[in-house]
Write a protein that holds these residues in place. Structure first.
Motif, PDB file in Angstrom:
ATOM      1  N   ARG A 186       1.010  -1.054  -0.054  1.00 13.48           N
ATOM      2  CA  ARG A 186       0.172   0.036  -0.060  1.00 13.48           C
ATOM      3  C   ARG A 186       0.937   1.214   0.044  1.00 13.48           C
ATOM      4  O   ARG A 186       0.404   2.432  -0.259  1.00 13.48           O
ATOM      5  N   ASP A 187       2.261   1.189   0.225  1.00  8.15           N
ATOM      6  CA  ASP A 187       3.164   2.061   0.396  1.00  8.15           C
ATOM      7  C   ASP A 187       2.789   3.072   1.344  1.00  8.15           C
ATOM      8  O   ASP A 187       2.886   4.489   1.068  1.00  8.15           O
ATOM      9  N   ARG A 188       2.172   2.659   2.562  1.00  8.80           N
ATOM     10  CA  ARG A 188       2.079   3.600   3.566  1.00  8.80           C
ATOM     11  C   ARG A 188       1.865   2.919   5.029  1.00  8.80           C
ATOM     12  O   ARG A 188       1.492   1.782   4.827  1.00  8.80           O
ATOM     13  N   GLY A 189       2.091   3.481   6.034  1.00  8.02           N
ATOM     14  CA  GLY A 189       1.944   3.109   7.293  1.00  8.02           C
ATOM     15  C   GLY A 189       3.125   3.447   8.355  1.00  8.02           C
ATOM     16  O   GLY A 189       4.221   3.835   7.799  1.00  8.02           O
ATOM     17  N   THR A 190       2.985   3.076   9.587  1.00  9.03           N
ATOM     18  CA  THR A 190       4.158   3.531  10.534  1.00  9.03           C
ATOM     19  C   THR A 190       4.076   2.397  11.424  1.00  9.03           C
ATOM     20  O   THR A 190       3.399   1.835  11.893  1.00  9.03           O
ATOM     21  N   ILE A 191       5.475   2.129  11.861  1.00  6.85           N
ATOM     22  CA  ILE A 191       5.783   1.124  12.829  1.00  6.85           C
ATOM     23  C   ILE A 191       6.814   1.707  13.866  1.00  6.85           C
ATOM     24  O   ILE A 191       7.625   2.688  13.532  1.00  6.85           O
ATOM     25  N   VAL A 192       6.145   1.637  15.138  1.00  5.26           N
ATOM     26  CA  VAL A 192       6.931   2.217  16.197  1.00  5.26           C
ATOM     27  C   VAL A 192       7.544   1.165  17.401  1.00  5.26           C
ATOM     28  O   VAL A 192       6.919   0.308  17.564  1.00  5.26           O
ATOM     29  N   GLN A 193       8.738   1.307  17.477  1.00 12.53           N
ATOM     30  CA  GLN A 193       9.711   0.364  18.222  1.00 12.53           C
ATOM     31  C   GLN A 193       9.537   1.120  19.503  1.00 12.53           C
ATOM     32  O   GLN A 193      10.284   1.983  19.668  1.00 12.53           O
ATOM     33  N   VAL A 194       8.958   0.378  20.633  1.00 11.80           N
ATOM     34  CA  VAL A 194       9.252   1.005  22.090  1.00 11.80           C
ATOM     35  C   VAL A 194      10.426   0.562  22.425  1.00 11.80           C
ATOM     36  O   VAL A 194      10.756  -0.696  22.887  1.00 11.80           O
ATOM     37  N   GLY A 195      11.395   1.275  22.464  1.00 17.72           N
ATOM     38  CA  GLY A 195      12.928   1.001  22.846  1.00 17.72           C
ATOM     39  C   GLY A 195      13.051   1.432  24.519  1.00 17.72           C
ATOM     40  O   GLY A 195      12.243   1.665  25.147  1.00 17.72           O
ATOM     41  N   PHE A 242      18.763  -3.830  14.305  1.00 20.34           N
ATOM     42  CA  PHE A 242      17.684  -4.187  13.218  1.00 20.34           C
ATOM     43  C   PHE A 242      16.734  -2.967  12.610  1.00 20.34           C
ATOM     44  O   PHE A 242      16.698  -3.049  11.426  1.00 20.34           O
ATOM     45  N   THR A 243      16.303  -2.231  13.556  1.00 19.60           N
ATOM     46  CA  THR A 243      15.580  -1.252  13.012  1.00 19.60           C
ATOM     47  C   THR A 243      16.319  -0.088  12.139  1.00 19.60           C
ATOM     48  O   THR A 243      16.016   0.345  11.023  1.00 19.60           O
ATOM     49  N   SER A 244      17.534   0.275  12.400  1.00 26.78           N
ATOM     50  CA  SER A 244      18.421   0.974  11.488  1.00 26.78           C
ATOM     51  C   SER A 244      18.640   0.358  10.206  1.00 26.78           C
ATOM     52  O   SER A 244      18.653   0.917   9.143  1.00 26.78           O
ATOM     53  N   SER A 245      18.879  -0.941  10.154  1.00 29.20           N
ATOM     54  CA  SER A 245      19.059  -1.608   8.907  1.00 29.20           C
ATOM     55  C   SER A 245      17.763  -1.563   8.082  1.00 29.20           C
ATOM     56  O   SER A 245      17.946  -1.400   6.815  1.00 29.20           O
ATOM     57  N   LEU A 246      16.885  -1.916   8.773  1.00 26.69           N
ATOM     58  CA  LEU A 246      15.344  -1.846   8.079  1.00 26.69           C
ATOM     59  C   LEU A 246      15.248  -0.412   7.515  1.00 26.69           C
ATOM     60  O   LEU A 246      14.782  -0.298   6.381  1.00 26.69           O
ATOM     61  N   ARG A 247      15.566   0.600   8.266  1.00 28.23           N
ATOM     62  CA  ARG A 247      15.238   1.972   7.760  1.00 28.23           C
ATOM     63  C   ARG A 247      16.014   2.420   6.646  1.00 28.23           C
ATOM     64  O   ARG A 247      15.613   3.073   5.720  1.00 28.23           O
ATOM     65  N   THR A 248      17.223   1.780   6.566  1.00 29.21           N
ATOM     66  CA  THR A 248      18.131   1.953   5.376  1.00 29.21           C
ATOM     67  C   THR A 248      17.421   1.400   4.169  1.00 29.21           C
ATOM     68  O   THR A 248      17.522   2.050   2.848  1.00 29.21           O
ATOM     69  N   GLU A 249      16.879   0.070   4.130  1.00 24.08           N
ATOM     70  CA  GLU A 249      16.187  -0.430   3.264  1.00 24.08           C
ATOM     71  C   GLU A 249      14.912   0.406   2.671  1.00 24.08           C
ATOM     72  O   GLU A 249      14.737   0.308   1.428  1.00 24.08           O
ATOM     73  N   LEU A 250      14.092   0.875   3.653  1.00 22.96           N
ATOM     74  CA  LEU A 250      13.245   1.628   3.150  1.00 22.96           C
ATOM     75  C   LEU A 250      13.395   2.949   2.483  1.00 22.96           C
ATOM     76  O   LEU A 250      12.860   3.162   1.478  1.00 22.96           O
ATOM     77  N   LEU A 251      14.486   3.455   2.952  1.00 26.03           N
ATOM     78  CA  LEU A 251      14.996   4.677   1.974  1.00 26.03           C
ATOM     79  C   LEU A 251      15.489   4.281   0.616  1.00 26.03           C
ATOM     80  O   LEU A 251      15.190   5.029  -0.278  1.00 26.03           O
ATOM     81  N   HIS A 252      16.123   3.154   0.682  1.00 24.97           N
ATOM     82  CA  HIS A 252      16.734   2.747  -0.586  1.00 24.97           C
ATOM     83  C   HIS A 252      15.369   2.553  -1.685  1.00 24.97           C
ATOM     84  O   HIS A 252      15.474   2.977  -2.963  1.00 24.97           O
ATOM     85  N   ARG A 253      14.247   2.034  -1.267  1.00 30.79           N
ATOM     86  CA  ARG A 253      13.183   1.990  -1.989  1.00 30.79           C
ATOM     87  C   ARG A 253      12.340   3.078  -2.299  1.00 30.79           C
ATOM     88  O   ARG A 253      11.379   3.066  -3.044  1.00 30.79           O
ATOM     89  N   GLY A 254      12.584   4.135  -1.433  1.00 29.05           N
ATOM     90  CA  GLY A 254      11.756   5.403  -1.365  1.00 29.05           C
ATOM     91  C   GLY A 254      10.357   4.976  -1.067  1.00 29.05           C
ATOM     92  O   GLY A 254       9.272   5.583  -1.357  1.00 29.05           O
ATOM     93  N   SER A 255      10.173   4.246   0.122  1.00 27.86           N
ATOM     94  CA  SER A 255       9.151   3.777   0.482  1.00 27.86           C
ATOM     95  C   SER A 255       8.497   4.917   1.433  1.00 27.86           C
ATOM     96  O   SER A 255       9.153   5.558   2.281  1.00 27.86           O
TER      97      SER A 255
END
Length: 336
Positions: free
Chosen positions: A128-137, A161-174
Motif C-alpha cells: 500500500r506504500d503507507r503505514g508507520t511502525i513504532v518500536q518502543v525501545g 535491526f531497525t536501523s538496517s530496515l530504515r536504510t532499506e526503506l529509504l533505498h526503496r523510496g518507501s
C-alpha cells in the motif's frame, strides 16, 4: 475513517497507556498480549474512551501467532495504519545466574517479538506504500546496566535491526516509516511480575516516570515518524550523552550503584513470574498500566515538552548537554 492501530504488550504498562490515548482519538485498537485478564480490562477501557477494541491473545515470540493477529486486524477492522511493538520480558539477575532457557526466552520476546511484528506489519504496509511502525525501545538499548543483560542485549538488537530496515526503506523510496521511542525507567507492572533472583523487589532506575509520559512519547513518534528515534524523559537524554562523553566512567559508576538502585528496600520480592506464562489470566489479575511506584513516579517530563515544541529544541539540546556534563562531574566524584 478511524486509524487502525495494533499494540503488542497492550495488557499493561506503556502499551496499556498508549491504547487509552488512541481510544480517546476514536481509533480502532488491536490489543495484543498473553494475559487475557489484562486484555479484557484494556478492551473495556478502550470502548469506554471512544475507541473500538479488538482483543487478540498472542505470544509475540511465535511468528505464526503474530501473523494471525495481523490477518484478524485487517479482516475485522481494515488496513493497519500504525503497528506499535511494545511487548517484552526480562530476568533480573547477574548473567551467570540466568539459565540458557531464560536468556533465550527473553530474547525471543523482547527482540524477535519486535522482528515478528515488524514483518507482519510490512507485509501489509509495503504494497500500500503507507503505514508507520513504532518500536518502543529503551535507554538501556544504548547504555546497558547490570542485572539486565538479556533485556539490554535485546534492546540493543532492536536498534540495530531497525536501523538496517530504515536504510532499506529509504533505498526503496518507501512511504512506510519506522521509528524508535527510547524510554527511561517507567512505573509499570513489569517490576511486580518479572522473573527475579534479587533479594529485594526489583525497581526501575530512578527517576521514574509514569506510563502516561511514555505513552505520549509513543504517540508523538507515531505522528512524526520521519525522525529515526525519539528520546522520552530527560534522564534518557542525559544518560545517552554521558555515555558518549565518558563511557568508561559510567561503567565504573554503574558497577558501584547499579545493583542497589534497581532494588527497593521497602518491598520484598512478590514471587510472581510471567517469563513463560502470563500472570494476568483472569479479570481479577489485571494490573492496569501502573506499577508499584506511584508515590515516586513523575507524571510530566520537561524533555517531553521540548520535543513537542520545535522552537525549543536548541534549548533542550543545550540543557541535555549541560545535564550530561553535570552528571559526568557527579560520576567522577562518586567513582573516584
Amino acid at each position: 475513517m478511524p486509524l487502525t492501530v495494533v499494540i503488542t504488550g497492550a495488557s499493561a504498562g506503556i502499551g496499556r497507556a498508549t491504547a487509552r490515548l488512541y481510544a480517546r482519538r476514536g481509533a480502532d485498537v488491536v490489543l495484543v498480549a498473553r494475559g487475557e485478564g489484562g486484555l479484557e480490562a484494556a478492551a473495556d477501557e478502550v470502548a469506554a474512551l471512544g475507541g473500538r477494541p479488538l482483543v487478540r491473545p498472542a505470544d509475540v515470540a511465535d511468528p505464526a501467532q503474530v501473523e494471525a493477529v495481523a490477518e484478524a486486524a485487517e479482516k475485522e477492522l481494515g488496513p493497519i495504519d500504525v503497528w506499535i511493538n511494545c511487548a517484552f520480558s526480562s530476568v533480573f539477575a547477574p548473567f551467570d545466574e540466568i539459565t540458557p532457557e531464560e536468556f533465550e526466552r527473553t530474547t525471543q520476546v523482547t527482540y524477535l517479538g519486535f522482528v515478528n511484528g515488524t514483518r507482519s506489519a510490512l507485509t501489509r504496509m509495503l504494497p500500500r506504500d503507507r503505514g508507520t511502525i513504532v518500536q518502543v525501545g529503551s535507554a538501556l538499548g544504548e547504555r546497558s546496566i547490570p542485572l539486565q543483560s538479556a533485556y539490554c542485549g535485546a534492546k540493543h538488537a532492536i536498534n540495530g535491526f531497525t536501523s538496517s530496515l530504515r536504510t532499506e526503506l529509504l533505498h526503496r523510496g518507501s512511504n512506510v516509516h519506522v521509528t524508535v521511542a527510547q524510554m527511561p525507567g517507567v512505573n509499570t507492572p513489569q517490576f511486580t511480575w518479572v522473573r527475579s533472583r534479587l533479594s529485594r523487589h526489583p525497581m526501575p532506575v530512578p527517576p521514574v516516570y509514569q506510563p502516561e509520559v511514555a505513552a505520549r512519547g509513543v504517540l508523538y513518534a507515531a505522528d512524526h515518524p520521519r525522525r529515526k528515534q525519539y528520546y522520552v524523559g530527560g534522564t534518557t537524554v542525559a544518560t545517552l550523552w554521558a555515555n558518549r562523553f565518558a563511557p568508561a566512567l559510567l561503567d565504573r559508576y554503574l558497577a558501584r550503584t547499579g545493583f542497589g538502585s534497581q532494588q527497593d528496600d521497602g518491598r520484598p520480592p512478590t514471587g510472581l513470574d510471567n517469563l513463560f506464562e502470563p500472570v494476568d489470566r483472569r479479570p481479577a489479575d489485571d494490573q492496569g498500566a501502573h506499577g508499584a511506584f506511584d508515590d515516586s513516579a513523575h507524571a510530566r517530563s520537561w524533555q517531553e515538552t521540548l520535543v513537542r515544541h520545535p522552537a525549543a529544541t536548541a534549548l533542550g539540546a543545550g540543557a541535555a548537554v549541560l545535564g550530561a556534563v553535570s552528571g559526568i562531574r557527579r560520576l567522577t566524584s562518586r567513582a573516584a
